[in-house]
Design a protein around this motif. Structure first.
Motif, PDB file in Angstrom:
ATOM      1  N   LYS A   1       0.828  -1.205   0.000  1.00  0.00           N
ATOM      2  CA  LYS A   1       0.000   0.000   0.000  1.00  0.00           C
ATOM      3  C   LYS A   1       0.862   1.255   0.000  1.00  0.00           C
ATOM      4  O   LYS A   1       0.707   2.137  -0.859  1.00  0.00           O
ATOM      5  CB  LYS A   1      -0.936   0.007   1.208  1.00  0.00           C
ATOM      6  CG  LYS A   1      -1.788   1.274   1.302  1.00  0.00           C
ATOM      7  CD  LYS A   1      -2.849   1.149   2.380  1.00  0.00           C
ATOM      8  CE  LYS A   1      -3.746   2.376   2.396  1.00  0.00           C
ATOM      9  NZ  LYS A   1      -4.906   2.201   3.299  1.00  0.00           N
ATOM     10  N   PHE A   2       1.789   1.343   0.948  1.00  0.00           N
ATOM     11  CA  PHE A   2       2.628   2.538   1.004  1.00  0.00           C
ATOM     12  C   PHE A   2       3.762   2.485  -0.008  1.00  0.00           C
ATOM     13  O   PHE A   2       4.279   3.536  -0.397  1.00  0.00           O
ATOM     14  CB  PHE A   2       3.138   2.761   2.428  1.00  0.00           C
ATOM     15  CG  PHE A   2       2.098   3.377   3.320  1.00  0.00           C
ATOM     16  CD1 PHE A   2       1.663   4.671   3.104  1.00  0.00           C
ATOM     17  CD2 PHE A   2       1.522   2.647   4.344  1.00  0.00           C
ATOM     18  CE1 PHE A   2       0.688   5.246   3.906  1.00  0.00           C
ATOM     19  CE2 PHE A   2       0.544   3.207   5.155  1.00  0.00           C
ATOM     20  CZ  PHE A   2       0.123   4.506   4.933  1.00  0.00           C
ATOM     21  N   ASN A   3       4.166   1.290  -0.448  1.00  0.00           N
ATOM     22  CA  ASN A   3       5.110   1.233  -1.567  1.00  0.00           C
ATOM     23  C   ASN A   3       4.557   2.005  -2.761  1.00  0.00           C
ATOM     24  O   ASN A   3       5.272   2.743  -3.445  1.00  0.00           O
ATOM     25  CB  ASN A   3       5.359  -0.217  -1.992  1.00  0.00           C
ATOM     26  CG  ASN A   3       6.129  -1.016  -0.961  1.00  0.00           C
ATOM     27  OD1 ASN A   3       6.632  -0.475   0.018  1.00  0.00           O
ATOM     28  ND2 ASN A   3       6.219  -2.315  -1.187  1.00  0.00           N
ATOM     29  N   ILE A   4       3.255   1.825  -3.014  1.00  0.00           N
ATOM     30  CA  ILE A   4       2.619   2.492  -4.153  1.00  0.00           C
ATOM     31  C   ILE A   4       2.322   3.956  -3.839  1.00  0.00           C
ATOM     32  O   ILE A   4       2.638   4.857  -4.630  1.00  0.00           O
ATOM     33  CB  ILE A   4       1.331   1.742  -4.553  1.00  0.00           C
ATOM     34  CG1 ILE A   4       1.684   0.338  -5.072  1.00  0.00           C
ATOM     35  CG2 ILE A   4       0.557   2.526  -5.612  1.00  0.00           C
ATOM     36  CD1 ILE A   4       0.482  -0.547  -5.350  1.00  0.00           C
ATOM     37  N   LEU A   5       1.731   4.220  -2.674  1.00  0.00           N
ATOM     38  CA  LEU A   5       1.320   5.591  -2.346  1.00  0.00           C
ATOM     39  C   LEU A   5       2.506   6.549  -2.260  1.00  0.00           C
ATOM     40  O   LEU A   5       2.376   7.735  -2.588  1.00  0.00           O
ATOM     41  CB  LEU A   5       0.549   5.605  -1.029  1.00  0.00           C
ATOM     42  CG  LEU A   5      -0.875   5.048  -1.072  1.00  0.00           C
ATOM     43  CD1 LEU A   5      -1.501   5.078   0.312  1.00  0.00           C
ATOM     44  CD2 LEU A   5      -1.740   5.823  -2.063  1.00  0.00           C
ATOM     45  N   LEU A   6       3.654   6.068  -1.824  1.00  0.00           N
ATOM     46  CA  LEU A   6       4.845   6.918  -1.785  1.00  0.00           C
ATOM     47  C   LEU A   6       5.656   6.818  -3.070  1.00  0.00           C
ATOM     48  O   LEU A   6       6.321   7.774  -3.467  1.00  0.00           O
ATOM     49  CB  LEU A   6       5.732   6.539  -0.596  1.00  0.00           C
ATOM     50  CG  LEU A   6       5.126   6.668   0.800  1.00  0.00           C
ATOM     51  CD1 LEU A   6       6.159   6.295   1.851  1.00  0.00           C
ATOM     52  CD2 LEU A   6       4.608   8.081   1.053  1.00  0.00           C
TER      53      LEU A   6
ATOM     54  N   ALA B   1      14.684  10.006   2.339  1.00  0.00           N
ATOM     55  CA  ALA B   1      14.895   8.836   1.489  1.00  0.00           C
ATOM     56  C   ALA B   1      13.714   7.887   1.605  1.00  0.00           C
ATOM     57  O   ALA B   1      13.070   7.798   2.656  1.00  0.00           O
ATOM     58  CB  ALA B   1      16.177   8.117   1.893  1.00  0.00           C
ATOM     59  N   ARG B   2      13.454   7.165   0.513  1.00  0.00           N
ATOM     60  CA  ARG B   2      12.429   6.126   0.503  1.00  0.00           C
ATOM     61  C   ARG B   2      13.092   4.761   0.645  1.00  0.00           C
ATOM     62  O   ARG B   2      13.963   4.395  -0.149  1.00  0.00           O
ATOM     63  CB  ARG B   2      11.631   6.166  -0.802  1.00  0.00           C
ATOM     64  CG  ARG B   2      10.603   7.256  -0.873  1.00  0.00           C
ATOM     65  CD  ARG B   2       9.909   7.293  -2.219  1.00  0.00           C
ATOM     66  NE  ARG B   2      10.758   7.857  -3.269  1.00  0.00           N
ATOM     67  CZ  ARG B   2      10.310   8.296  -4.446  1.00  0.00           C
ATOM     68  NH1 ARG B   2       9.022   8.217  -4.730  1.00  0.00           N
ATOM     69  NH2 ARG B   2      11.134   8.798  -5.348  1.00  0.00           N
ATOM     70  N   VAL B   3      12.653   4.018   1.649  1.00  0.00           N
ATOM     71  CA  VAL B   3      13.156   2.670   1.910  1.00  0.00           C
ATOM     72  C   VAL B   3      11.949   1.767   2.098  1.00  0.00           C
ATOM     73  O   VAL B   3      10.898   2.207   2.583  1.00  0.00           O
ATOM     74  CB  VAL B   3      14.051   2.651   3.172  1.00  0.00           C
ATOM     75  CG1 VAL B   3      14.421   1.231   3.574  1.00  0.00           C
ATOM     76  CG2 VAL B   3      15.310   3.483   2.939  1.00  0.00           C
ATOM     77  N   CYS B   4      12.068   0.513   1.702  1.00  0.00           N
ATOM     78  CA  CYS B   4      10.974  -0.427   1.966  1.00  0.00           C
ATOM     79  C   CYS B   4      11.534  -1.785   2.354  1.00  0.00           C
ATOM     80  O   CYS B   4      12.669  -2.130   2.025  1.00  0.00           O
ATOM     81  CB  CYS B   4      10.038  -0.559   0.765  1.00  0.00           C
ATOM     82  SG  CYS B   4      10.746  -1.436  -0.642  1.00  0.00           S
ATOM     83  N   THR B   5      10.729  -2.532   3.078  1.00  0.00           N
ATOM     84  CA  THR B   5      11.002  -3.938   3.357  1.00  0.00           C
ATOM     85  C   THR B   5       9.988  -4.763   2.580  1.00  0.00           C
ATOM     86  O   THR B   5       8.783  -4.505   2.655  1.00  0.00           O
ATOM     87  CB  THR B   5      10.887  -4.243   4.861  1.00  0.00           C
ATOM     88  OG1 THR B   5      11.876  -3.487   5.567  1.00  0.00           O
ATOM     89  CG2 THR B   5      11.107  -5.726   5.127  1.00  0.00           C
ATOM     90  N   CYS B   6      10.469  -5.737   1.827  1.00  0.00           N
ATOM     91  CA  CYS B   6       9.594  -6.576   0.999  1.00  0.00           C
ATOM     92  C   CYS B   6       9.078  -7.743   1.837  1.00  0.00           C
ATOM     93  O   CYS B   6       9.719  -8.789   1.930  1.00  0.00           O
ATOM     94  CB  CYS B   6      10.350  -7.086  -0.216  1.00  0.00           C
ATOM     95  SG  CYS B   6      10.987  -5.768  -1.280  1.00  0.00           S
ATOM     96  N   HIS B   7       7.919  -7.557   2.450  1.00  0.00           N
ATOM     97  CA  HIS B   7       7.368  -8.563   3.351  1.00  0.00           C
ATOM     98  C   HIS B   7       6.641  -9.685   2.621  1.00  0.00           C
ATOM     99  O   HIS B   7       6.335 -10.701   3.228  1.00  0.00           O
ATOM    100  CB  HIS B   7       6.393  -7.907   4.334  1.00  0.00           C
ATOM    101  CG  HIS B   7       7.059  -7.024   5.346  1.00  0.00           C
ATOM    102  ND1 HIS B   7       7.732  -7.525   6.442  1.00  0.00           N
ATOM    103  CD2 HIS B   7       7.161  -5.672   5.430  1.00  0.00           C
ATOM    104  CE1 HIS B   7       8.208  -6.525   7.164  1.00  0.00           C
ATOM    105  NE2 HIS B   7       7.884  -5.390   6.573  1.00  0.00           N
TER     106      HIS B   7
END
Length: 368
Positions: A96-101, A113-119
């Motif tokens: 959800k936030f991967n897309i919204l951000l 910076a944009r960081v994500c964890t691939c759960h």
């Protein structure tokens, strides 16, 4: 002052992704960072389990109520809030936030910076009707984020062999990290029948159907085995009807959801995870911490997690016969992992180590 980190998640309960996030945020505070968890929910949501648990352990939490879907106006409000509070890292946990951000241009993230964890994905996101959303998520992760994958292989769509994608394991929950490992070694002899415990969302990707099928065959062949099954989900009623129709009501005890997985495991002789799809399940770490025999399928990072850990038994995903054999092997095998084996295997999941790896990823995202 340490890095100011805003973790963003739309939580559906207190499952693996939520518990990983809580463990990470708790350790980040100890290491001098300033994490806040933005917990999204529908406007009518009062309090989520994640929010309650974050407050209990002293992690700052920001409940954010918003309409579901591609809500770009709320995403913009979140970005404005982050700028006002001088957030340096926006760390997304979920598509959800991967897309919204991810849809916003880099100019919106000046100084951050944009960081994500691939759960990974739950059953609805794995359905064909969500192919487009899943593809958009994966594209944005590859092109807009510094990403942490929970699977240590280049075949992971999150890694994609690019320099801004790294493998970082899940941390052992902080409360366990403070305790002695290898509880099963000290608990004394187990009793008959052989008792399994499983903790899983009751949905198609978790492989509960194959597990119940394997237990049915074992029961009919006279093997004394029982299962405590913890979890809730869209297939819960279907499983209950199937258990009754197969005469397995005395074999399978459906316990519902639990906030205390370690306590649930302590009465078991072995932990079993029959999933068709996983990344790095926290329950495997918790079963390792206890020193329980572990039966699991070869999916995600599970083979990496169990490297050097004995007793452990592997089966192919979607194969009830493989699960049946692994259960029999566990029944006739060692009853626990020695505490020195447990300690050695859990070293790579220690919260201080995992937190340092995330801090290094944050710094790369900010300064590269």
């Amino acid at each position: 002052m340490g890095l100011r980190v805003l973790h963003l998640i739309d939580s559906g309960g207190l499952y693996g992704a939520e518990r990983m996030l809580l463990a990470l945020a708790e350790e980040q505070i100890k290491q001098g960072l300033e994490p806040t968890i933005l917990s999204a929910g529908d406007p009518e949501t009062v309090e989520k389990p994640l929010e309650r648990e974050a407050r209990r352990i002293g992690v700052s939490v920001l409940p954010w109520r918003m309409k579901p879907g591609l809500n770009l106006s709320e995403a913009y409000r979140i970005l404005r809030w982050a700028k006002r509070h001088r957030i340096q890292v926006l760390h997304s946990h979920g598509y959800k936030f991967n897309i919204l951000l991810g849809v916003w241009p880099k100019s919106q993230f000046k100084g951050a910076a944009r960081v994500c964890t691939c759960h990974g994905y739950t059953a609805p996101m794995l359905a064909p009707t969500f192919n487009l959303r899943r593809s958009v998520d994966q594209f944005l992760v590859r092109t807009r984020y510094y990403a942490a994958s929970l699977v240590p292989t280049d075949s992971d769509a999150c890694l994609n062999s690019k320099k801004n994608k790294v493998f970082i394991p899940n941390p052992l929950p902080g409360d366990l990290y403070q305790e002695d490992e290898g509880w099963a070694e000290r608990r004394g002899p187990s009793t008959s029948p052989f008792k399994l415990v499983a903790l899983a969302r009751l949905s198609a990707e978790k492989g509960v159907e194959e597990l119940l099928t394997a237990l049915g065959r074992l029961h009919r062949s006279g093997v004394a085995v029982r299962l405590d099954l913890y979890g809730e989900g869209e297939l819960g009623q279907d499983f209950r009807r199937w258990i009754d129709s197969q005469g397995l009501a005395e074999v399978v005890n459906m316990k519902g959801f639990t906030d205390h997985p370690v306590a649930a495991m302590k009465s078991a002789d072995a932990y079993i995870l029959p999933s068709r799809s996983e990344r790095m399940p926290m329950t495997v770490l918790e079963a390792m911490f206890l020193g329980l025999p572990i039966i699991a399928t070869r999916v995600g990072a599970i083979e990496y997690m169990l490297e050097g850990y004995e007793p452990s038994y592997m089966a192919e995903p979607g194969n009830s016969h493989g699960l049946e054999k692994s259960i029999l092997d566990a029944l006739n095998g060692p009853k626990y992992a020695p505490s020195d084996v447990v300690r050695q295997c859990l070293t790579k999941f220690a919260p201080p180590r995992v937190c340092c790896e995330y801090t290094q990823l944050y710094e790369r995202a900010l300064f590269s």
